[in-house]
Motif scaffolding. Sequence first.
Motif, short mmCIF file in Angstrom:
data_model
loop_
_atom_site.label_atom_id
_atom_site.label_comp_id
_atom_site.label_asym_id
_atom_site.label_seq_id
_atom_site.Cartn_x
_atom_site.Cartn_y
_atom_site.Cartn_z
N ASN A 43 2.56 -1.88 11.53
CA ASN A 43 2.07 -1.24 10.31
C ASN A 43 1.83 0.25 10.62
OD1 ASN A 43 1.57 -1.85 7.61
ND2 ASN A 43 -0.64 -1.81 7.89
N GLY A 75 4.71 8.71 10.77
CA GLY A 75 3.30 8.33 10.74
C GLY A 75 2.85 7.85 12.10
N GLY A 107 0.03 3.99 1.28
CA GLY A 107 -0.27 4.77 2.48
C GLY A 107 0.34 4.22 3.75
N TYR A 108 1.03 3.06 3.65
CA TYR A 108 1.55 2.40 4.85
C TYR A 108 2.97 1.89 4.63
CZ TYR A 108 -3.31 2.39 6.44
OH TYR A 108 -4.57 2.77 6.82
N ALA A 140 -0.88 1.83 13.01
CA ALA A 140 -2.21 1.38 12.59
C ALA A 140 -2.51 -0.03 13.09
CB ALA A 140 -2.33 1.43 11.07
N LYS A 175 0.68 4.07 9.39
CA LYS A 175 -0.03 4.94 8.45
C LYS A 175 0.78 6.23 8.28
CE LYS A 175 -4.40 7.33 7.59
NZ LYS A 175 -4.43 6.91 6.18
N ASP A 211 0.97 11.90 1.97
CA ASP A 211 0.35 11.24 0.82
C ASP A 211 1.43 11.14 -0.24
OD1 ASP A 211 -1.02 10.38 -1.39
OD2 ASP A 211 -2.43 12.04 -1.47
N SER A 256 0.83 -1.20 0.00
CA SER A 256 0.00 0.00 0.00
C SER A 256 0.87 1.25 0.00
CB SER A 256 -0.92 0.01 1.23
OG SER A 256 -1.59 1.26 1.34
#
Length: 274
Positions: free
Chosen positions: A240, A223, A188-189, A226, A242, A246, A186
């Motif tokens: 994990n 971040g 975003g992670y 998550a 986040k 972006d 991903s």
Amino acid sequence: MQQIFNFIYKNSNRLLFLLLLGISLALTIQTHSFHRSKIISSANFLSGGVYERINNLNEYLNLKTQNDELASENAKLRSILFNVKDTSNIAKLDSIKGVKSEDVLVSKVIRNSYNVHENYLTLNSGELQGVKPDMGVINSLGIIGIIDNTSPNYSTVMSILNKKSQINAKIKKSNHFGSLVWDGKSTGYVQLIDVPRLASIKKGDTIVTGGQSVIFPENIGIGTIANIYTEKETNYYKINIKLFNDMTNLGHVYIIKSKNREELINLEKREKNE
């Protein structure tokens, strides 16, 4: 000339009417304050609308210059923040290793890949601007990656969304360290691995750059937690994270020079050889 005379002769009555009408309107406006104020108000309304549209157009055309100026100003402000002493540190050490304003370069992302396993960015700054491999790249939200290669006017950055990327990071509240990697799934992670089970962590905790890095200053944002897993093979946490950023939408970035990097690397080499 004859055509002009013919036109005036044929339309003399209409032209005379318009002339007399204009004179009467002028006399009315000059002798009546109410009519004069209405005319002036209407003229100001029209000219103000025109000026407003011209100003909006000028502001639009100057957006690039204004963005560049804002980015430069942000770089100076961030350099000030970088030099703020960490009052929570008993040793009163500079929490980000004293990054000075002259050690922060403003650049812009002109190409960004994020849909493969080994992603890179291209910046419009290179060797002529003082960019060198292994410099850290961040923005106002957190880390972006590490300078990989340079040319006179451009440079490429190994994104944190790269399976080869490995960056020292820590849990902000507890100072437990781990390695920041990406599993390629991903945009975003990212993942923090090799975190000992002794660490007290929970969802929502903030992850920042660690003090063991010779590339990034300490405490740069990454971040929030998550999900938390335990790796059966190693009995360490795999977290994990986040991302604050972006990574699919990046503009101006800051390149951080690390004057002490070569000194630290040479010192570590000497220790290994002894």
